[in-house]
Design a protein around this motif. Structure first.
Motif, short mmCIF file in Angstrom:
data_model
loop_
_atom_site.label_atom_id
_atom_site.label_comp_id
_atom_site.label_asym_id
_atom_site.label_seq_id
_atom_site.Cartn_x
_atom_site.Cartn_y
_atom_site.Cartn_z
N THR C 237 0.83 -1.20 0.00
CA THR C 237 0.00 0.00 0.00
C THR C 237 0.86 1.25 0.00
O THR C 237 0.63 2.18 -0.76
CB THR C 237 -0.86 0.04 1.28
OG1 THR C 237 -1.42 -1.25 1.47
CG2 THR C 237 -1.95 1.07 1.17
N PHE C 240 2.66 1.75 -3.33
CA PHE C 240 1.71 2.09 -4.39
C PHE C 240 1.26 3.54 -4.23
O PHE C 240 1.21 4.30 -5.20
CB PHE C 240 0.50 1.16 -4.37
CG PHE C 240 -0.49 1.47 -5.45
CD1 PHE C 240 -0.17 1.28 -6.78
CD2 PHE C 240 -1.74 1.98 -5.13
CE1 PHE C 240 -1.08 1.58 -7.78
CE2 PHE C 240 -2.65 2.29 -6.13
CZ PHE C 240 -2.32 2.07 -7.45
N MET C 244 1.45 6.80 -6.72
CA MET C 244 0.30 7.61 -7.10
C MET C 244 0.51 9.08 -6.73
O MET C 244 0.23 9.98 -7.52
CB MET C 244 -0.98 7.09 -6.42
CG MET C 244 -1.40 5.70 -6.85
SD MET C 244 -1.59 5.54 -8.64
CE MET C 244 -3.04 6.54 -8.89
N ILE C 247 2.84 10.80 -9.04
CA ILE C 247 2.20 11.14 -10.32
C ILE C 247 1.27 12.34 -10.13
O ILE C 247 1.31 13.30 -10.91
CB ILE C 247 1.41 9.94 -10.86
CG1 ILE C 247 2.38 8.82 -11.26
CG2 ILE C 247 0.56 10.34 -12.05
CD1 ILE C 247 1.69 7.53 -11.62
N ALA C 299 4.92 11.65 -15.70
CA ALA C 299 4.12 10.64 -15.00
C ALA C 299 4.52 9.25 -15.49
O ALA C 299 4.68 8.32 -14.69
CB ALA C 299 2.64 10.89 -15.22
N GLY C 300 4.69 9.12 -16.80
CA GLY C 300 5.10 7.83 -17.36
C GLY C 300 6.45 7.40 -16.82
O GLY C 300 6.69 6.23 -16.52
N ILE C 303 6.06 5.94 -13.39
CA ILE C 303 5.54 4.58 -13.47
C ILE C 303 6.64 3.61 -13.88
O ILE C 303 6.77 2.52 -13.33
CB ILE C 303 4.36 4.51 -14.46
CG1 ILE C 303 3.19 5.29 -13.87
CG2 ILE C 303 3.96 3.06 -14.71
CD1 ILE C 303 1.96 5.29 -14.74
N ARG C 310 9.81 -3.25 -9.63
CA ARG C 310 9.07 -4.50 -9.47
C ARG C 310 9.76 -5.64 -10.21
O ARG C 310 9.89 -6.76 -9.71
CB ARG C 310 7.66 -4.31 -10.02
CG ARG C 310 6.86 -5.61 -10.01
CD ARG C 310 5.67 -5.49 -10.91
NE ARG C 310 4.68 -4.59 -10.32
CZ ARG C 310 3.89 -4.94 -9.32
NH1 ARG C 310 3.97 -6.13 -8.81
NH2 ARG C 310 3.01 -4.10 -8.85
N ARG C 311 10.25 -5.33 -11.40
CA ARG C 311 10.95 -6.36 -12.17
C ARG C 311 12.17 -6.85 -11.42
O ARG C 311 12.54 -8.01 -11.51
CB ARG C 311 11.41 -5.77 -13.52
CG ARG C 311 10.26 -5.52 -14.46
CD ARG C 311 10.42 -6.33 -15.74
NE ARG C 311 9.20 -6.20 -16.55
CZ ARG C 311 9.00 -5.22 -17.39
NH1 ARG C 311 9.95 -4.31 -17.60
NH2 ARG C 311 7.88 -5.15 -18.08
N ILE C 316 5.85 -4.63 -4.89
CA ILE C 316 5.02 -3.44 -4.95
C ILE C 316 3.61 -3.83 -5.39
O ILE C 316 3.45 -4.44 -6.43
CB ILE C 316 5.58 -2.38 -5.92
CG1 ILE C 316 6.98 -1.97 -5.49
CG2 ILE C 316 4.68 -1.17 -5.96
CD1 ILE C 316 7.69 -1.07 -6.46
#
Lengths: 431, 293, 316
Positions: C237, C240, C244, C247, C299-300, C303, C310-311, C316
């Protein structure tokens, strides 16, 4: 049962496809945003519907009116009557073919008979009439009569007198001008425009507007420096930082209750001023904004304009409404009932006689000034759009000490020269 | 680390507490709540005051500002005289239609992204999810408006409904949830001869109550908050939505503060009523939706 | 599987006659597209095509009024990055904004959620109270706070009055270039952090109590518990929401515009307020569109950072 539910949803969706409101008579639509203004204007405008039952006006109250209007019109929708905040917006819309040239209507319906000539010229784009100006405006200096009488002050005529008076006002523990821009940031441009006109004179401003001299001309920069000095001295609302947080309520109450002595504001503020002074039980009056030599200069501006949407299904009916709306009779009625700034049309003496003498005097002086070469220009009516935004946005950086008056003027000159070269400039009445 | 350590210890995170500690924790919470709620109390009080007196005790601020200065329902009456009721029901209908139709469209897409392998899936997913997610609304408003007006949808319900249907966050939630459904369940149904649509309809959806509730909440609340788009495509008063109706109280020269505040209070009730009972689902979904792929 | 490969049909007729191929076709082509089609059509029309048009507009001199536009290539972007000095300042403000929102609300929310997780009685009411600001319209929140922060008539002035001081707390927070941006952030945070706290709280309550018990047996103090049980428990959480909020920081607009419109003197200007002014006041919609594209790219980028993490095996 489930199938039935699904059917119901589909049916609801299909029903939803039907547009709202079928129309039998010709309806002219107009979008209108100003909540409380509409309360008074609306009923008078709707009297149009008694004139010709086959042409009806529909006023649609709208939030964020101008932004919605321009997006809607750009996308091929919007109301029949397109109201814009000023000539530079008309210019862009006319260039884009979003509004109709109205010369034929003007001839047919005799607009030239009641509009002042210079006012019709304001609506020209490339020689064609695209808009009618509404709400003639000027800026004056309001003051609290009781405060002036109690202290034995007289309203200043010149900047020097203003200087002397301001010291006394501050010594009396009052604020000089009840000002602030928290409710309407572009308020800034009112003062820039006034100081240019009153300190450097409207002829200098005209020369700069027509590109003969740059905005970095000594006299024009001097005006900005003087404004900054007054701002730094705390005349405007009690200090630079307070100026940025004082809102509309403050502006009206502090003048009406006498904690501030004066207020340079537009004629559009009359209605609010009257209301607040009625509440406080004190007396207001006005004088022209002080100038360098005591001449009474009045800057002229327009509150908004009306045009006909190029997508309108019935431009003829829209023109019919405009003819009625801008007629001296309607404008006179709205002036007396709502204190609406009149369109630049010839309003009869009898109407003016009904008005509060202070208000009647304001409009009489204004027309006298425009006839006698004592008129000036308001930034939102006569400056091209990017320069206009620059004027009110960047001047804050002068006041917060980030840039000098000269740097401000240089920046404006660069932008203005670009817009002038591109021809993005509203029509300026020649002197 | 000694500083924060002892400080946080003293606040007693977890474990047993002495009565004094309990008192301290509650006292702190009450302070936070009071600080939080003061401005709200003013807003509520102001909505029950005449417009001229909204700022009476707020200027200068005094405790009396937290009580209606001259109790009146005028603001609420004016709101409803001005078709606030119509706006409320419009927004409600709009929200419901978007929830149902959008739920169907987005859940089907989410299912395809979760359970099928087909050519271009990844491209579509990235295209649909990321593009929608990133492009600011201002950038697409005008082209979208032109499309809607070419379809002759201005001032109709579809103009309000259709653009609200595709919702990337909702697709994302569905995909996430559907991925977790055991393959055995689906295989079993397929072996029994069920079609994919009926697998989706009879097996998957009944299992998906939490995500359905979340998606419905998200879509409904998005519609409830929508302002600029409805203002643009449906200016007709008969189609007006709540946020637009509230904003009309803000005039250029004068604002009807009491009506503005009254409208906002009424508009805030619906999301609160929806979120409180369902917050578990909402939070679950938000927290489980890490961006994968 | 191997059997099917051997008898793989070659002509269309053969393919259609082959049961296996038909099933594969259905499974891998037809059925998925049936499921996706409704969304795809809507999406193309109302999102994708307008978005592409928006990106195209950023390569033109579009005024925002009407549709006659000239293609100018990357001029808008060049101006943005190399000529427009106010853009750099706005970007800087966005980054300050992000720094604020990645710390203050997170600390407040973690702190309160950790405390509230212990409270048994009245928790629901309390949560509701903290949640109300989140659902209030921004117009209302900003109106309330404009008045509360007013130097002469707001809370600061009242405190000064009470303490017999002058102009100590009654400061024009929104009117000073040095405090305007932070004051807006404070107000936006007032509205926002309750939401964050509720998310954390729910996440904390789903941590199995056994873990806390185990920690106690290991002799952990409460700080250790927080660090080694609570924080890892709400990590997904937390991270994440970090993404957010990062962004959203680039999209920050409404509170700033409603409170100061980017002033005084550009002190609280961010990219989105510039975009708005360019598109709506300066007739530079093409330029504004370029700013919109830049926001999207930022923003991209955020992300991408998270996806990369994560990879690399981050949870996450």
């Amino acid at each position: 049962m489930k199938r039935f539910k699904l059917l119901f949803v589909v049916a609801a969706l299909i029903m939803a496809l039907a547009p709202v409101g079928a129309q039998d008579v010709t309806t002219v639509t107009m979008w209108f945003g100003e909540g409380s203004t509409l309360d008074c204007w609306g009923p008078i405008m709707l009297e149009f519907n008694d004139v010709d039952p086959s042409v009806q006006l529909e006023i649609v109250p709208q939030a964020d009116t101008w932004n919605v209007t321009r997006t809607a019109v750009a996308g091929g929708g919007g109301p029949d009557i397109v109201r814009t905040p000023g000539p530079s917006f008309v210019y862009e819309m006319a260039q884009a073919g979003l509004i109709l040239p109205m010369d034929a209507f003007a001839d047919e319906m005799g607009w030239g008979d009641f509009f002042f000539d210079w006012a019709l010229d304001l609506g020209l784009v490339d020689g064609q009439l695209y808009s009618l100006s509404d709400e003639l405006e000027t800026l004056v200096m309001y003051y609290n009569v009781e405060v002036f009488e109690a202290n034995g002050w007289t309203p200043p005529d010149t900047m020097d007198e203003l200087n002397a008076l301001a010291e006394e006002v501050e010594a009396a523990g009052l604020t000089v001008f009840s000002h602030g821009n928290a409710s309407w940031r572009p308020t800034n441009e009112h003062f820039v425009g006034e100081y240019w006109t009153q300190v450097a004179g409207p002829h200098k401003v005209y020369q700069a507007l027509s590109g003969e001299i740059p905005w970095t001309d000594e006299s024009l920069v001097g005006a900005i420096e003087l404004l900054d000095a007054h701002m730094q001295a705390g005349w405007y609302g009690g200090g630079v930082d307070l100026y940025f947080t004082n809102d509309g309520v403050y502006r009206r109450t502090s003048l009406a209750e006498g904690s501030a002595a004066m207020n340079i504001e537009g004629s559009w503020a009359i209605r609010g001023t009257v209301d607040y002074f009625n509440e406080s039980g004190q007396t207001w009056d006005w004088v022209p904004v002080p100038s360098h030599d005591g001449t009474d200069y009045y800057t002229i501006g327009m509150g908004n304009t009306s045009s006909i949407n190029a997508n309108s299904q019935h431009p003829q009916a829209a023109a019919q409404f405009l003819t009625w709306y801008f007629s001296p009779a309607t404008q006179g009625k709205m002036l007396t009932s709502c204190l609406k700034g009149p369109a630049p049309v010839a309003i009869g003496e009898d109407v003016m006689a009904e008005l509060d003498p202070r208000i009647a005097r304001l409009y009489a002086e204004l027309s006298d000034a425009s006839a006698n070469d004592r008129y000036g220009y308001t930034t939102w009516t006569f400056w091209p759009p990017k320069s206009d935004v620059y004027i009110y946005e960047e001047v804050e950086r002068v006041w917060t000490g980030e840039i000098t008056a000269m740097e401000y003027s240089e920046g404006l000159q660069e932008l203005f020269a670009e817009e002038l070269a591109a021809g993005d400039i509203p029509p300026i009445p020649t002197r | 680390m000694r500083g924060p350590e002892t400080f946080i210890q003293s606040l007693n995170l977890g474990g047993r507490r002495s009565p004094a500690e309990t008192l301290l924790v509650y006292a702190l919470h009450i302070v936070v709540a009071v600080v939080f709620i003061l401005p709200l109390l003013w807003a509520i009080a102001a909505s029950f005051s005449p417009n001229e007196e909204v700022f009476k005790y707020a200027y200068p601020f005094s405790w009396r500002a937290l009580l209606p200065s001259n109790f009146t329902l005028a603001a609420y009456e004016n709101l409803f005289a001005r078709d606030f009721g119509v706006a409320l029901s419009n927004t409600f209908v709009l929200g419901m239609v978007v929830v149902i139709a959008g739920g169907v469209v987005n859940s089907m897409a989410g299912f395809a992204f979760a359970r099928f392998n087909f050519r271009g899936k990844r491209l579509l997913f990235v295209g649909i999810i990321l593009i929608t997610f990133l492009i600011p609304i201002d950038l697409t408003a005008i082209p979208r408006f032109i499309l809607i007006s070419e379809l002759k949808w201005i001032n109709t319900w579809p103009a309000l409904i259709v653009p609200g249907l595709a919702n990337s966050l909702v697709i994302f939630l569905f995909r996430q949830f559907f991925e977790e459904i055991p393959q055995d369940l689906i295989d079993a149904a397929r072996v029994d001869g069920a079609s994919w649509l009926s697998v989706f309809y009879r097996i998957v959806l009944p299992l998906s109550r939490p995500v359905l509730i979340t998606a419905a909440l998200l879509m409904f609340l998005t519609q409830w908050d929508s302002f600029f788009w409805p203002l643009l495509v449906a200016p007709h008063p008969a189609l007006r939505v709540v946020q637009v109706e509230i904003a009309i109280s803000i005039g250029e020269y004068q604002t009807l503060w009491n009506e503005l505040l009254a409208g906002s209070m009424l508009a805030a009730i619906v999301p609160i009523l929806l979120l409180l009972p369902f917050q578990r689902y909402y939070i679950q979904a938000i927290t489980s939706s890490g961006l994968k792929d | 599987m191997a059997v099917y490969v051997q008898t793989k049909p070659t002509t269309i007729a053969e393919k259609l006659a082959d049961e296996t191929w038909r099933r594969k076709f259905l499974r891998n082509v037809l059925i998925p597209w049936i499921f996706i089609c409704p969304l795809l059509i809507i999406h193309l029309y109302v999102v994708a095509i307008p978005a592409v048009q928006g990106v195209y507009m950023s390569l033109t001199d579009w005024t925002g009024v009407g549709m006659n536009v000239n293609f100018v290539g990357l001029d808008n972007y060049y101006e943005l990055f190399f000529e427009d000095e106010t853009f750099g300042k706005a970007l800087g403000n966005n980054i300050i904004w992000m720094a604020f929102f990645l710390t203050v609300p997170f600390i407040m929310a973690l702190f309160c959620a950790a405390m509230l997780a212990q409270v048994k009685r009245g928790g629901m009411l309390y949560r509701s109270i903290l949640f109300i600001p989140y659902v209030l319209a921004s117009v209302v929140t900003t109106t309330i706070w404009k008045n509360l922060l007013n130097p002469q008539r707001g809370i600061g002035a009242a405190v000064d009055n009470l303490l017999g001081l002058e102009d100590v707390f009654g400061v024009a927070f929104l009117g000073r270039p040095d405090s305007a941006l932070m004051s807006i952030a404070f107000i936006d945070n007032w509205h926002f952090w309750g939401f964050l706290m509720i998310l954390f709280l729910a996440s904390m309550q789903s941590i199995p109590p056994v873990l806390y018990d185990a920690a106690k047996i290991d002799g952990a103090n409460r700080w250790d518990e927080f660090r080694h049980v609570t924080l890892p428990g709400i990590r997904p959480t937390l991270l994440f929401m970090y993404m957010m909020v990062a962004i959203w920081s680039f999209l920050a607009f409404d509170y700033i515009f409603l409170l100061t419109q980017g002033g005084p003197g550009g002190a609280s200007e961010v990219i989105a307020t510039q975009l708005y002014k360019n598109a709506f006041f300066r007739f530079q919609a093409g330029y504004g569109a370029a700013q919109g594209v830049v926001i999207s790219i930022f923003a991209g980028f955020i992300i991408m950072i998270f996806v990369t993490l994560r990879r690399r095996g981050w949870d996450i």
